[in-house]
Design a protein around this motif. Structure first.
Motif, PDB file in Angstrom:
ATOM      1  N   ASN A 311       0.840  -1.204   0.000  1.00  0.00           N
ATOM      2  CA  ASN A 311       0.000   0.000   0.000  1.00  0.00           C
ATOM      3  C   ASN A 311       0.871   1.248   0.000  1.00  0.00           C
ATOM      4  O   ASN A 311       1.866   1.321   0.726  1.00  0.00           O
ATOM      5  N   SER A 580     -13.468  -3.000  -6.556  1.00  0.00           N
ATOM      6  CA  SER A 580     -12.152  -2.427  -6.259  1.00  0.00           C
ATOM      7  C   SER A 580     -11.162  -2.738  -7.379  1.00  0.00           C
ATOM      8  O   SER A 580     -10.287  -1.928  -7.691  1.00  0.00           O
ATOM      9  N   TYR A 584      -9.358   0.073  -9.699  1.00  0.00           N
ATOM     10  CA  TYR A 584      -7.890   0.058  -9.809  1.00  0.00           C
ATOM     11  C   TYR A 584      -7.464   0.122 -11.273  1.00  0.00           C
ATOM     12  O   TYR A 584      -6.486   0.802 -11.620  1.00  0.00           O
ATOM     13  N   GLU A 585      -8.204  -0.587 -12.128  1.00  0.00           N
ATOM     14  CA  GLU A 585      -7.863  -0.593 -13.554  1.00  0.00           C
ATOM     15  C   GLU A 585      -8.059   0.777 -14.192  1.00  0.00           C
ATOM     16  O   GLU A 585      -7.491   1.075 -15.243  1.00  0.00           O
ATOM     17  N   GLN A 588      -7.724   4.229  -9.899  1.00  0.00           N
ATOM     18  CA  GLN A 588      -8.149   4.601  -8.547  1.00  0.00           C
ATOM     19  C   GLN A 588      -7.741   3.477  -7.588  1.00  0.00           C
ATOM     20  O   GLN A 588      -8.334   2.403  -7.597  1.00  0.00           O
ATOM     21  N   VAL A 589      -6.732   3.760  -6.765  1.00  0.00           N
ATOM     22  CA  VAL A 589      -6.136   2.699  -5.945  1.00  0.00           C
ATOM     23  C   VAL A 589      -6.760   2.585  -4.549  1.00  0.00           C
ATOM     24  O   VAL A 589      -6.511   1.612  -3.847  1.00  0.00           O
ATOM     25  N   GLU A 590      -7.575   3.579  -4.149  1.00  0.00           N
ATOM     26  CA  GLU A 590      -8.040   3.633  -2.762  1.00  0.00           C
ATOM     27  C   GLU A 590      -8.803   2.381  -2.348  1.00  0.00           C
ATOM     28  O   GLU A 590      -8.565   1.828  -1.266  1.00  0.00           O
ATOM     29  N   ASP A 591      -9.744   1.937  -3.187  1.00  0.00           N
ATOM     30  CA  ASP A 591     -10.578   0.786  -2.818  1.00  0.00           C
ATOM     31  C   ASP A 591      -9.753  -0.497  -2.702  1.00  0.00           C
ATOM     32  O   ASP A 591      -9.968  -1.306  -1.793  1.00  0.00           O
ATOM     33  N   LEU A 592      -8.816  -0.688  -3.636  1.00  0.00           N
ATOM     34  CA  LEU A 592      -7.990  -1.895  -3.589  1.00  0.00           C
ATOM     35  C   LEU A 592      -7.075  -1.857  -2.362  1.00  0.00           C
ATOM     36  O   LEU A 592      -6.829  -2.895  -1.739  1.00  0.00           O
ATOM     37  N   GLU A 593      -6.601  -0.674  -2.002  1.00  0.00           N
ATOM     38  CA  GLU A 593      -5.763  -0.560  -0.803  1.00  0.00           C
ATOM     39  C   GLU A 593      -6.577  -0.895   0.450  1.00  0.00           C
ATOM     40  O   GLU A 593      -6.049  -1.511   1.380  1.00  0.00           O
TER      41      GLU A 593
END
Length: 702
Positions: A311, A580, A584-585, A588-593
């Motif tokens: 992360n 998520s 991410y694709e 937007q990385v927030e949800d995957l983090e």
């Protein structure tokens, strides 16, 4: 912190604080954030700091406000404090949730203003939140809201309130888009305001409004609570942080204990953003680190530490432990969910005390099948936070109605519920005709006399009648497959989910759990009876008993610990979630983090044994193993950890015994591939996980 206080803690209470803990406990004035990793003893630090303020700095307990996230945490902290310091501190030291503090403020404000607010949470009142929202939803959208949509609606309202979102900007946020949400939200707010009603979310919004608009009450609470402590700071939402910031503005004696790596309540409006900006919001703040984990083995701690570092948006912490290495983290890949359950049950049957074990999952639905399998294996279980939506889910109701109609072709009610969900494209007019005819005749025979049908439609009805005759003779598992495929219910699901916001993957998961239950039943009547039995069993399994394995979502397991942890259903689209992954694709990385943080929370519940179970098939379809498993395999390879049940004792050069090939020497271990030189057949490469599944390998002297 004075040496005498430290010595007293050690001598009288066997509390031996490490250097990092002592630094946090000794902090008195000004803002501070303590970043505490899982198993770092944060409760110990909080109660010791509270005692230090009272005993060494003569701060009155009345001037200390300690806020934690849940009632259970507040109760635990108070019990721990009284147990340790009760003989030394006779005052009533309060530990409360932010909501109970807010309710106290609202009640005082109501007395001053002569207003009578009524709380509409819970089912014990005729006028409650759920009933009001169901009515408004029906009035606005012209239909009834099911349990899943209702929960989505409740969560979204809470998200909007906790994030302090202007309702006009709601659509710009990546939250579930509920039909006419803005209208429902506004009508709900208007209704409450008109009738002086409040819910849990209103406690926070109203408290903030009261403190901002009433200088008398604001000054009163600022003067009263000169020292504010916040536990589980990563779980606080924007509005909660605003309340705390307002209260401590005069002297900023704010002490926050948190772990940004355990921020997992984004759907409630919590996020690590405020924590990451803590020093920006409080420029004079001190930062303390508590990085030593007292809970888990070195094997588990080292893997978890490497995993969470993927992360980007986090404080740079290094999780470590002085505990010994024991059994390495085990990755188990099975063919399907049934093999996954077999593996867990085999391991549980080797346990002396099931209370030491927990089965954790991302989605609440996962507990249905595992509960079924455990019960059939005579393994008792305890379900935390179980919501029985599954048994009321419309897909379950549809399958039940198909089966009821197969058992009784005269069942008009069952027919009415599913007539448009199967092949044949029957109209409402045809349904009305069926309902008007002789009820002693099967619905299919009634349809053949419908005057508006053409000859090909009459033929379709004859085929349907024949199919339902076939259906009633099938075993339950095959019956569900027949409904899904031959009666084209699966096709209906796909089309229906395209038109609505329902998840097609979610409906397939429901069918998968139904098939798991059906696979243990010999007749359709037995299957329908089993559904009722299982519902009652789960409902009665919400009280913790001795020698019971715990079933829990990872969200509900936070704060708990178990000797043995099994994390199940580790597939892409489920964990991490499809939403998520898609976000991410798009960058937007927030949800995957947050999903990675959730995975990390699950792993760090384990003290000695951690099994991560991934499957290759679900509901008889190919699925992909969670990308988090791939990350962990790479980490474990880098750490020279073998992702295998046998890695605790298996070493290169060791002599082993294979059930089929006999005695051999281990030449190499590379991930899932083990190379063995057998006396009988020479060198052979085998799948380590297959050897686990089939119980093929043992040490030669065992």
């Amino acid at each position: 912190m004075s040496n005498s206080f430290s010595d007293m803690l050690k001598k009288n209470f066997n509390i031996d604080l490490n250097k990092q803990q002592k630094a946090a406990v000794s902090h008195k004035d000004g803002p501070a954030i303590t970043l505490a990793v899982p198993g770092a003893g944060k409760t110990t630090v909080l109660i010791c700091r509270t005692a230090n303020l009272i005993l060494n700095h003569n701060i009155s307990p009345d001037n200390i406000l300690s806020i934690t996230f849940s009632k259970a945490s507040a109760r635990d902290m108070k019990e721990r404090f009284n147990k340790v310091f009760g003989d030394f501190i006779k005052y009533d030291v309060k530990f409360s949730t932010i909501h109970s503090f807010a309710y106290f403020v609202i009640n005082e404000y109501a007395r001053l203003k002569g207003i009578n607010f009524k709380l509409i949470e819970g089912n014990n009142t005729s006028l409650n939140k759920v009933r009001i929202l169901k009515t408004i939803f029906h009035d606005v959208n012209g239909g009834y809201v099911n349990d899943d949509k209702l929960e989505e609606l409740l969560n979204t309202i809470g998200y909007v309130k906790n994030k302090m979102i202007d309702i006009s900007d709601y659509s710009s946020y990546t939250v579930p888009q509920i039909k006419n949400f803005n209208i429902i939200f506004n009508k709900y707010e208007e209704y409450k305001q008109r009738n002086n009603l409040i819910d849990f979310d209103d406690m926070l919004t109203l408290t903030l409004r009261i403190l901002k608009s009433n200088p008398y009450l604001l000054d009163k609470y600022r003067n009263k609570y000169r020292y504010i402590q916040v536990d589980e700071g990563q779980d606080t939402s924007k509005i909660q942080n605003e309340i705390v910031k307002l209260l401590c503005a005069n002297n900023n004696n704010l002490f926050v204990v948190a772990d940004d790596d355990q921020s997992i309540y984004g759907f409630r409006g919590a996020s690590p953003e405020d924590l990451l900006k803590f020093e920006q919001n409080y420029p004079t703040a001190k930062t303390f680190y508590m990085e030593e984990n007292f809970r888990s083995t070195k094997n588990i701690v080292s893997v978890c530490n490497s995993f969470i570092k993927s992360n980007k948006y986090r404080y740079d912490k290094n999780l470590f432990t002085r505990n010994e290495n024991k059994r390495p983290v085990t990755i188990v890949k099975t063919r399907d969910e049934h093999k996954q359950y077999e593996y867990i049950i085999k391991k549980l049957k080797q346990s002396d005390d099931l209370s030491d074990s927990a089965i954790l999952y991302r989605n609440n639905l996962s507990f249905i099948s595992i509960a079924e399998k455990l019960d059939k294996s005579n393994i008792s279980f305890y379900v935390r936070d179980s919501k029985l939506h599954f048994f009321k889910h419309w897909v379950v109701n549809d399958i039940v109605n198909f089966l009821k109609l197969a058992l009784n072709n005269n069942d008009v009610q069952a027919f009415e519920n599913i007539y448009y969900k199967m092949k044949g494209y029957l109209s409402k007019a045809a349904l009305r005709y069926v309902k008007e005819q002789d009820n002693s005749i099967s619905v299919f025979d009634r349809l053949t006399t419908y005057p508006d049908f053409r000859s090909f439609q009459i033929k379709n009805i004859s085929i349907l009648k024949r199919d339902f005759k076939k259906l009633v003779k099938k075993r339950p598992f095959e019956a569900i497959r027949f409904i899904e495929n031959s009666l084209e219910y699966g096709k209906h699901l796909k089309e229906y989910c395209k038109k609505t916001s329902f998840s097609y993957e979610g409906t397939k998961t429901i069918l998968s759990h139904l098939k798991t239950i059906a696979s243990e039943c010999n007749s359709i009547i037995g299957f329908l009876t089993r559904l009722d039995e299982l519902q009652a069993l789960i409902k009665n399994s919400t009280a913790k008993k001795n020698n019971t394995v715990t079933l829990s979502t990872i969200h509900s397991s936070k704060g708990l610990e178990f000797k043995n942890v099994f994390m199940i259903d580790l597939i892409d689209g489920e964990f991490p979630s499809l939403g998520s992954i898609e976000a991410y694709e798009f960058g937007q990385v927030e949800d995957l983090e947050e999903e990675r943080r959730l995975f990390y929370v699950g792993m760090t519940r384990a003290k000695e044994s951690l099994d991560l179970l991934a499957i290759n098939e679900k509901n008889e379809e190919k699925v992909f193993i969670s990308r988090f498993i791939n990350e962990l395999e790479y980490i474990m390879k880098e750490n020279d950890e073998i992702p295998s049940e046998f890695s605790a004792w298996m070493k290169i050069g060791m002599i082993i015994n294979h059930k089929r090939f006999g005695i051999g020497r281990i030449m190499d271990i590379d991930g899932d591939i083990i190379t063995i030189k057998f006396k009988s057949i020479g060198i052979k490469q085998l799948s380590l996980n297959l050897c686990i599944e089939k119980d093929l390998l043992k040490a030669a002297n065992s």
